[in-house]
Design a protein around this motif. Structure first.
Motif, PDB file in Angstrom:
ATOM      1  N   ILE A 296      33.535  46.896  31.657  1.00 50.26           N
ATOM      2  CA  ILE A 296      32.756  46.851  32.900  1.00 50.26           C
ATOM      3  C   ILE A 296      33.544  47.545  34.008  1.00 50.26           C
ATOM      4  O   ILE A 296      34.694  47.197  34.272  1.00 50.26           O
ATOM      5  CB  ILE A 296      32.442  45.404  33.322  1.00 50.26           C
ATOM      6  CG1 ILE A 296      31.623  44.698  32.226  1.00 50.26           C
ATOM      7  CG2 ILE A 296      31.686  45.381  34.643  1.00 50.26           C
ATOM      8  CD1 ILE A 296      31.326  43.243  32.541  1.00 50.26           C
ATOM      9  N   ALA A 301      29.406  48.194  38.745  1.00 50.68           N
ATOM     10  CA  ALA A 301      28.562  47.358  37.894  1.00 50.68           C
ATOM     11  C   ALA A 301      27.181  47.176  38.505  1.00 50.68           C
ATOM     12  O   ALA A 301      26.188  47.045  37.791  1.00 50.68           O
ATOM     13  CB  ALA A 301      29.235  46.001  37.671  1.00 50.68           C
ATOM     14  N   TRP A 302      27.102  47.187  39.835  1.00 51.32           N
ATOM     15  CA  TRP A 302      25.822  47.011  40.515  1.00 51.32           C
ATOM     16  C   TRP A 302      24.856  48.138  40.207  1.00 51.32           C
ATOM     17  O   TRP A 302      23.653  48.020  40.441  1.00 51.32           O
ATOM     18  CB  TRP A 302      26.037  46.892  42.032  1.00 51.32           C
ATOM     19  CG  TRP A 302      26.667  48.089  42.658  1.00 51.32           C
ATOM     20  CD1 TRP A 302      28.004  48.353  42.774  1.00 51.32           C
ATOM     21  CD2 TRP A 302      25.996  49.191  43.261  1.00 51.32           C
ATOM     22  NE1 TRP A 302      28.209  49.554  43.408  1.00 51.32           N
ATOM     23  CE2 TRP A 302      26.992  50.097  43.715  1.00 51.32           C
ATOM     24  CE3 TRP A 302      24.646  49.518  43.462  1.00 51.32           C
ATOM     25  CZ2 TRP A 302      26.686  51.293  44.358  1.00 51.32           C
ATOM     26  CZ3 TRP A 302      24.344  50.721  44.098  1.00 51.32           C
ATOM     27  CH2 TRP A 302      25.351  51.577  44.539  1.00 51.32           C
ATOM     28  N   TYR A 344      19.403  41.948  34.781  1.00 48.86           N
ATOM     29  CA  TYR A 344      20.853  41.731  34.750  1.00 48.86           C
ATOM     30  C   TYR A 344      21.543  42.539  35.853  1.00 48.86           C
ATOM     31  O   TYR A 344      22.454  42.046  36.533  1.00 48.86           O
ATOM     32  CB  TYR A 344      21.418  42.065  33.369  1.00 48.86           C
ATOM     33  CG  TYR A 344      21.204  40.952  32.365  1.00 48.86           C
ATOM     34  CD1 TYR A 344      22.202  40.014  32.091  1.00 48.86           C
ATOM     35  CD2 TYR A 344      19.985  40.809  31.704  1.00 48.86           C
ATOM     36  CE1 TYR A 344      21.991  38.976  31.180  1.00 48.86           C
ATOM     37  CE2 TYR A 344      19.761  39.775  30.792  1.00 48.86           C
ATOM     38  CZ  TYR A 344      20.772  38.861  30.543  1.00 48.86           C
ATOM     39  OH  TYR A 344      20.562  37.836  29.648  1.00 48.86           O
ATOM     40  N   TYR A 348      23.985  41.379  38.982  1.00 45.82           N
ATOM     41  CA  TYR A 348      25.301  41.902  39.383  1.00 45.82           C
ATOM     42  C   TYR A 348      25.309  42.193  40.880  1.00 45.82           C
ATOM     43  O   TYR A 348      26.285  41.903  41.581  1.00 45.82           O
ATOM     44  CB  TYR A 348      25.652  43.188  38.629  1.00 45.82           C
ATOM     45  CG  TYR A 348      25.471  43.136  37.131  1.00 45.82           C
ATOM     46  CD1 TYR A 348      25.660  41.957  36.411  1.00 45.82           C
ATOM     47  CD2 TYR A 348      25.120  44.287  36.418  1.00 45.82           C
ATOM     48  CE1 TYR A 348      25.491  41.916  35.039  1.00 45.82           C
ATOM     49  CE2 TYR A 348      24.949  44.262  35.044  1.00 45.82           C
ATOM     50  CZ  TYR A 348      25.130  43.075  34.351  1.00 45.82           C
ATOM     51  OH  TYR A 348      24.952  43.047  33.000  1.00 45.82           O
ATOM     52  N   SER A 352      27.857  40.104  43.346  1.00 48.53           N
ATOM     53  CA  SER A 352      29.026  40.931  43.685  1.00 48.53           C
ATOM     54  C   SER A 352      29.423  40.715  45.131  1.00 48.53           C
ATOM     55  O   SER A 352      28.589  40.400  45.991  1.00 48.53           O
ATOM     56  CB  SER A 352      28.730  42.409  43.439  1.00 48.53           C
ATOM     57  OG  SER A 352      28.546  42.667  42.065  1.00 48.53           O
ATOM     58  N   PHE A 362      32.161  43.460  41.024  1.00 46.85           N
ATOM     59  CA  PHE A 362      31.699  42.448  40.078  1.00 46.85           C
ATOM     60  C   PHE A 362      32.884  42.079  39.190  1.00 46.85           C
ATOM     61  O   PHE A 362      33.197  42.769  38.230  1.00 46.85           O
ATOM     62  CB  PHE A 362      30.537  43.007  39.248  1.00 46.85           C
ATOM     63  CG  PHE A 362      29.947  42.030  38.275  1.00 46.85           C
ATOM     64  CD1 PHE A 362      29.260  40.907  38.711  1.00 46.85           C
ATOM     65  CD2 PHE A 362      30.076  42.220  36.906  1.00 46.85           C
ATOM     66  CE1 PHE A 362      28.700  40.002  37.807  1.00 46.85           C
ATOM     67  CE2 PHE A 362      29.530  41.330  35.996  1.00 46.85           C
ATOM     68  CZ  PHE A 362      28.841  40.214  36.453  1.00 46.85           C
ATOM     69  N   PHE A 367      31.360  37.553  35.792  1.00 46.65           N
ATOM     70  CA  PHE A 367      30.759  37.793  34.480  1.00 46.65           C
ATOM     71  C   PHE A 367      30.814  36.527  33.639  1.00 46.65           C
ATOM     72  O   PHE A 367      29.818  36.139  33.006  1.00 46.65           O
ATOM     73  CB  PHE A 367      31.485  38.943  33.782  1.00 46.65           C
ATOM     74  CG  PHE A 367      31.043  39.156  32.362  1.00 46.65           C
ATOM     75  CD1 PHE A 367      29.747  39.552  32.063  1.00 46.65           C
ATOM     76  CD2 PHE A 367      31.924  38.946  31.312  1.00 46.65           C
ATOM     77  CE1 PHE A 367      29.331  39.741  30.747  1.00 46.65           C
ATOM     78  CE2 PHE A 367      31.531  39.127  29.992  1.00 46.65           C
ATOM     79  CZ  PHE A 367      30.221  39.528  29.713  1.00 46.65           C
TER      80      PHE A 367
END
Length: 435
Positions: A296, A301-302, A344, A348, A352, A362, A367
């Motif tokens: 990740i 990640a967003w 999902y 995130y 975040s 994130f 997670f």
């Protein structure tokens, strides 16, 4: 280009990259075509930018994403660039950051601004000077220690050769290229729309399969997680901390294969083609990852910048690397598809931390605290088999469209190069005269 007529007679230009040119065309130099000008004290005019992709454009000072350069409070020293004048970012001339302006405004005092010293159709000049042939030559005429710090002096620029057909031919070529390239661009746009639709259909197919399964008649249940919603009744819901361990193994040499993680490609070998960020000289201390590890990119990640690695290698020490506690919990294809679904990714974004999107993070504990809804390993295998079968057809269709776009772009480049150097003969409008 063999289908287009040519001029009756040609002569050797004496310049390798230009080759033979029409006998009636003038071979001159930019120094005789352009006259430098420098008008200032017009801070009331709009700011302009000179870009590689579009030439001279109006600058949107409200758009933070496109304004990386500092704008001083006092703009009185900025140069006036009038409509029809030629402007150039001399530090990026090797990239093609120049063009004839369609706007009147002001540009950086470090830029060059020119009037035309001869009877030259500005649209023809813009097509010619921004053609791939000339952009490449500007690169060879620039000086510098390394790429990105090249500079073009006025003396070197003045010596660059330039081809001038008659004024009537200039206007004809400009009109021809305006029309023909517009047709090519329209064809490319249609194919890009088709690609976007195929990718959208592919994403919907994957999202439906990994969140709902393949059987639309199966009983459903509330997952107990608001943002996940309903899932098949026989699926499990577990927190990630019960499924994964976070791995913090470091490289002692930094010599392993360097991997990158993006929202577009997942985990891939890093290269200049897929990464524009700074490449370090020493990767000692980077995190190692193994095939089937979940990686990740905590900063992106967003956007969905994560993936299950197919490679053994190293990643940024700021990335998160996670390994399944049991080998038979997730299929790699299924896991990556699930964690990249819209619900999902929205999660995130929500959890975040950061002041704005470009600063969101994130982290691993976020997670681990996240719940995941999923079927048995055997059902995942069935889902993956179906998705591979269906998406491979879509991927083939996308690849075909991309190849057609590449051919159209190559054709456009060749058409422009050929028209502005006289390799094909243009008389008026979009009509090609017969020999």
């Amino acid at each position: 280009m063999n289908t287009f007529p040519k001029y009756e007679t040609y002569k050797d230009s004496g310049i390798e990259w230009l080759g033979e040119i029409p006998d009636s065309w003038e071979l001159t130099k930019l120094g005789t075509c352009l006259t430098p000008v420098s008008k200032k004290n017009r801070a009331d005019l709009p700011l302009l930018s000179i870009t590689r992709e579009q030439g001279v454009i109006e600058r949107d000072i409200e758009d933070a994403e496109s304004n990386h350069n500092f704008i001083p409070d006092d703009l009185s020293g900025y140069k006036v660039l009038e409509k029809g004048q030629f402007g150039m970012n001399k530090m990026k001339a090797w990239q093609g950051s120049y063009g004839v302006s369609k706007h009147t405004g002001i540009v950086s005092p470090a830029y060059f601004v020119f009037d035309f010293a001869k009877v030259i159709d500005p649209i023809f000049f813009n097509w010619a000077i921004r053609s791939k042939l000339y952009v490449s030559y500007f690169g060879s005429a620039s000086d510098g220690v390394r790429i990105g710090q090249w500079d073009l002096s006025k003396a070197r620029m003045k010596a660059i050769p330039f081809l001038l057909p008659s004024p009537e031919e200039q206007t004809a070529i400009a009109h021809f290229l305006d029309q023909k390239t517009a047709q090519i661009d329209a064809a490319i746009a249609i194919k890009e729309q088709q690609i976007a639709l195929l990718k959208e259909r592919k994403q919907i197919l994957i999202q439906q399969a990994v969140t709902q399964g393949l059987d639309p008649t199966v009983p459903m249940k509330d997952s107990g997680v608001e943002w996940i919603g309903k899932i098949p009744a026989h699926w499990e819901v577990k927190k990630a901390k019960f499924i994964f361990d976070e791995i913090d193994e470091r490289s002692n040499t930094g010599n392993e294969e360097l991997l990158s993680v993006s929202h577009l490609t997942g985990v891939t070998p890093r290269s200049e083609k897929n990464v524009s960020m700074f490449m370090a000289e020493d990767y000692t201390g980077s995190k190692t990852c193994q095939p089937n590890d979940l990686v990740i990119n905590i900063m992106w990640a967003w956007m969905g910048a994560l993936g299950v690695s197919s490679y053994e290698g190293i990643v940024s020490p700021s990335y998160g690397v996670f390994r399944q506690k049991s080998e038979n919990t997730f299929q790699a294809f299924y896991l990556e598809g699930l964690l990249k679904t819209a619900k999902y990714i929205e999660h995130y974004n929500k959890v975040s931390t950061g002041l704005h999107s470009s600063r969101l993070r994130f982290y691993g504990h976020m997670f681990f605290d996240m719940k995941i809804g999923f079927p048995s390993f055997e059902e995942q295998t069935e889902i993956v088999g179906y998705l591979v079968s269906q998406t491979s057809k879509m991927d083939a269709a996308i690849l075909s469209q991309e190849q057609q776009i590449e051919k159209l772009r190559e054709y456009k480049t060749t058409l422009i190069n050929s028209a502005v150097t006289g390799k094909i003969r243009v008389t008026s409008g979009d009509e090609i005269c017969t020999p």
